[in-house]
Design a protein around this motif. Structure first.
Motif, PDB file in Angstrom:
ATOM      1  N   ALA A  88       0.841  -1.190   0.000  1.00 41.70           N
ATOM      2  CA  ALA A  88       0.000   0.000   0.000  1.00 41.70           C
ATOM      3  C   ALA A  88       0.880   1.244   0.000  1.00 41.70           C
ATOM      4  CB  ALA A  88      -0.888  -0.013   1.226  1.00 41.70           C
ATOM      5  N   GLY A  89       0.377   2.284  -0.580  1.00 43.35           N
ATOM      6  CA  GLY A  89       1.119   3.533  -0.603  1.00 43.35           C
ATOM      7  C   GLY A  89       2.020   3.652  -1.817  1.00 43.35           C
ATOM      8  N   PHE A  93       0.355   0.023  -6.454  1.00 43.43           N
ATOM      9  CA  PHE A  93      -0.810  -0.366  -5.645  1.00 43.43           C
ATOM     10  C   PHE A  93      -2.009   0.491  -6.050  1.00 43.43           C
ATOM     11  CE2 PHE A  93      -3.527   0.425  -1.954  1.00 43.43           C
ATOM     12  CZ  PHE A  93      -3.740  -0.828  -1.424  1.00 43.43           C
ATOM     13  N   GLN A  94      -1.758   1.772  -6.149  1.00 42.56           N
ATOM     14  CA  GLN A  94      -2.811   2.711  -6.534  1.00 42.56           C
ATOM     15  C   GLN A  94      -3.327   2.386  -7.940  1.00 42.56           C
ATOM     16  OE1 GLN A  94      -3.404   4.623  -4.015  1.00 42.56           O
ATOM     17  NE2 GLN A  94      -4.927   6.039  -4.808  1.00 42.56           N
ATOM     18  N   THR A  98      -7.065   1.332  -9.034  1.00 42.35           N
ATOM     19  CA  THR A  98      -7.754   2.249  -9.945  1.00 42.35           C
ATOM     20  C   THR A  98      -8.228   1.481 -11.172  1.00 42.35           C
ATOM     21  OG1 THR A  98      -6.252   3.968  -9.181  1.00 42.35           O
ATOM     22  CG2 THR A  98      -7.541   4.473 -11.134  1.00 42.35           C
ATOM     23  N   ASN A 101     -11.107  -0.737 -10.296  1.00 40.40           N
ATOM     24  CA  ASN A 101     -12.280   0.084 -10.012  1.00 40.40           C
ATOM     25  C   ASN A 101     -12.967   0.575 -11.286  1.00 40.40           C
ATOM     26  OD1 ASN A 101     -13.876   1.342  -7.918  1.00 40.40           O
ATOM     27  ND2 ASN A 101     -13.102   3.258  -8.764  1.00 40.40           N
ATOM     28  N   VAL A 107     -15.345  -3.058  -5.595  1.00 35.66           N
ATOM     29  CA  VAL A 107     -14.003  -3.565  -5.340  1.00 35.66           C
ATOM     30  C   VAL A 107     -13.723  -3.446  -3.848  1.00 35.66           C
ATOM     31  CG1 VAL A 107     -11.552  -3.353  -5.906  1.00 35.66           C
ATOM     32  CG2 VAL A 107     -13.259  -2.749  -7.611  1.00 35.66           C
ATOM     33  N   LEU A 108     -13.351  -4.545  -3.222  1.00 35.31           N
ATOM     34  CA  LEU A 108     -13.060  -4.539  -1.791  1.00 35.31           C
ATOM     35  C   LEU A 108     -11.592  -4.901  -1.573  1.00 35.31           C
ATOM     36  CD1 LEU A 108     -16.142  -6.639  -0.619  1.00 35.31           C
ATOM     37  CD2 LEU A 108     -16.058  -4.204  -1.113  1.00 35.31           C
ATOM     38  N   LEU A 109     -11.086  -4.592  -0.407  1.00 29.43           N
ATOM     39  CA  LEU A 109      -9.693  -4.904  -0.091  1.00 29.43           C
ATOM     40  C   LEU A 109      -9.627  -5.736   1.177  1.00 29.43           C
ATOM     41  CD1 LEU A 109      -6.542  -4.458  -0.026  1.00 29.43           C
ATOM     42  CD2 LEU A 109      -7.005  -2.276   1.058  1.00 29.43           C
TER      43      LEU A 109
ATOM     44  N   PHE B  15      -4.813   3.879   0.625  1.00 32.72           N
ATOM     45  CA  PHE B  15      -4.848   4.574  -0.661  1.00 32.72           C
ATOM     46  C   PHE B  15      -4.221   5.954  -0.530  1.00 32.72           C
ATOM     47  CE2 PHE B  15      -8.242   1.541  -0.273  1.00 32.72           C
ATOM     48  CZ  PHE B  15      -7.923   0.703  -1.326  1.00 32.72           C
ATOM     49  N   ALA B  16      -3.358   6.280  -1.485  1.00 30.72           N
ATOM     50  CA  ALA B  16      -2.590   7.522  -1.425  1.00 30.72           C
ATOM     51  C   ALA B  16      -3.515   8.720  -1.225  1.00 30.72           C
ATOM     52  CB  ALA B  16      -1.775   7.680  -2.698  1.00 30.72           C
ATOM     53  N   ILE B 128     -14.136   0.460  -2.344  1.00 30.17           N
ATOM     54  CA  ILE B 128     -13.021   1.356  -2.062  1.00 30.17           C
ATOM     55  C   ILE B 128     -13.057   2.601  -2.927  1.00 30.17           C
ATOM     56  CG2 ILE B 128     -11.489  -0.477  -1.277  1.00 30.17           C
ATOM     57  CD1 ILE B 128     -10.315   0.032  -4.306  1.00 30.17           C
ATOM     58  N   GLN B 129     -14.020   2.647  -3.845  1.00 28.28           N
ATOM     59  CA  GLN B 129     -14.128   3.741  -4.801  1.00 28.28           C
ATOM     60  C   GLN B 129     -13.985   5.126  -4.180  1.00 28.28           C
ATOM     61  OE1 GLN B 129     -17.621   3.283  -7.135  1.00 28.28           O
ATOM     62  NE2 GLN B 129     -16.927   4.668  -8.721  1.00 28.28           N
ATOM     63  N   TRP B 131     -12.300   6.200  -1.879  1.00 30.79           N
ATOM     64  CA  TRP B 131     -10.961   6.581  -1.420  1.00 30.79           C
ATOM     65  C   TRP B 131      -9.978   6.818  -2.567  1.00 30.79           C
ATOM     66  CZ3 TRP B 131     -11.551   7.910   3.340  1.00 30.79           C
ATOM     67  CH2 TRP B 131     -12.437   7.211   4.164  1.00 30.79           C
ATOM     68  N   LEU B 132     -10.391   6.510  -3.787  1.00 31.50           N
ATOM     69  CA  LEU B 132      -9.442   6.636  -4.906  1.00 31.50           C
ATOM     70  C   LEU B 132      -9.401   8.066  -5.453  1.00 31.50           C
ATOM     71  CD1 LEU B 132     -10.080   3.325  -6.849  1.00 31.50           C
ATOM     72  CD2 LEU B 132      -8.102   3.909  -5.459  1.00 31.50           C
TER      73      LEU B 132
END
Lengths: 127, 132
Positions: A88-89, A93-94, A98, A101, A107-109, B15-16, B128-129, B131-132
């Protein structure tokens, strides 16, 4: 069997090289392995780029280990579970989330777990 | 005497650029049977004034946006009167990649009465949408 060889980085920054990660589908509480062709349609680009051509020769140590996973809902009772090898970070990961999504509405984590016997050495405290 | 206290902690999500103020309820050490939840310096450094729009994390509510925060589930050097193990969940407010995460986990493991612990990553039961 859709199993991929990848380098998995945990949240503490420890890299587990050449581990086998499995992508699967859950339908009405039963899980099925996906096929490579099926996967090619929806796997995030960053995931495909991180696949290593080698054979998986290592395992992530620990008894209570669970790796970081994304769960996406395809239809009402059908889910895909995709392991996320990126910490993460990070930018990958982002990008991974994305990308998912954009293709799926839900979408779950699921976060990882690091075993009690390995947590101390991982943060530099020794066994 | 109160067994719990509530602290408001600024928490970086996985998430960033996403952060939230969490309501963190911790055990206090009031008598022999109440073992305090570890709350080391690096966590205290993230404490903020009570937020008007907190992300509530009382686990029994359905309003949660994050199902579980990043944490160390600590096994404590204590037993309940019935002989059960005592566990406490310490919050880790730093995002992976931040060097403070490792330092926080180390501080938690070195806290009073902590024997060892399991690290638990963030878990989202809602899309999670947002938070993006």
């Amino acid at each position: 069997m859709a199993r991929y060889t990848m380098d998995y980085t945990n949240d503490l920054g420890i890299v587990h090289q050449l581990v086998s990660l499995r992508v699967y589908r859950v339908d009405a509480d039963e899980d099925f392995s996906t096929s490579l062709d099926e996967d090619a349609d929806y796997l995030p680009v960053v995931f495909s780029q991180a696949i290593r051509p080698n054979r998986a020769v290592c395992t992530i140590p620990g008894r209570t280990r669970t790796i970081r996973q994304a769960v996406v809902q395809v239809t009402g009772s059908s889910f895909w579970v995709i392991p996320c090898p990126f910490p993460a970070g990070s930018e990958v990961f982002q990008a991974f989330f994305t990308d998912l999504n954009q293709r799926f509405s839900r979408v779950l984590l699921l976060g990882e777990r690091v075993d009690r016997s390995y947590l101390r050495p991982y943060v530099g405290l020794g066994f | 005497m109160a067994r719990y206290e509530v602290r408001w902690v600024l928490y970086d999500l996985d998430f960033a650029n996403a952060a939230a103020v969490l309501r963190f309820r911790r055990f206090l050490s009031t008598n022999q049977n109440d073992i305090a939840t570890p709350f080391p310096e690096l966590v205290a450094a993230r404490e903020v004034a009570q937020s008007t729009d907190p992300v509530l994390l009382a686990s029994r509510t359905r309003r949660n946006v994050i199902q579980d925060f990043r944490a160390v589930e600590c096994c404590m050097d204590a037993r309940t009167p019935t002989g059960d193990a005592v566990e406490r969940t310490a919050i880790v407010p730093y995002r992976p990649g931040d060097p403070n995460l490792k330092a926080t986990v180390a501080q938690i493991l070195q806290s009073d009465k902590v024997v060892n612990g399991i690290y638990r990553g963030e878990r989202h039961a809602e899309p999670i949408q947002r938070w993006l």
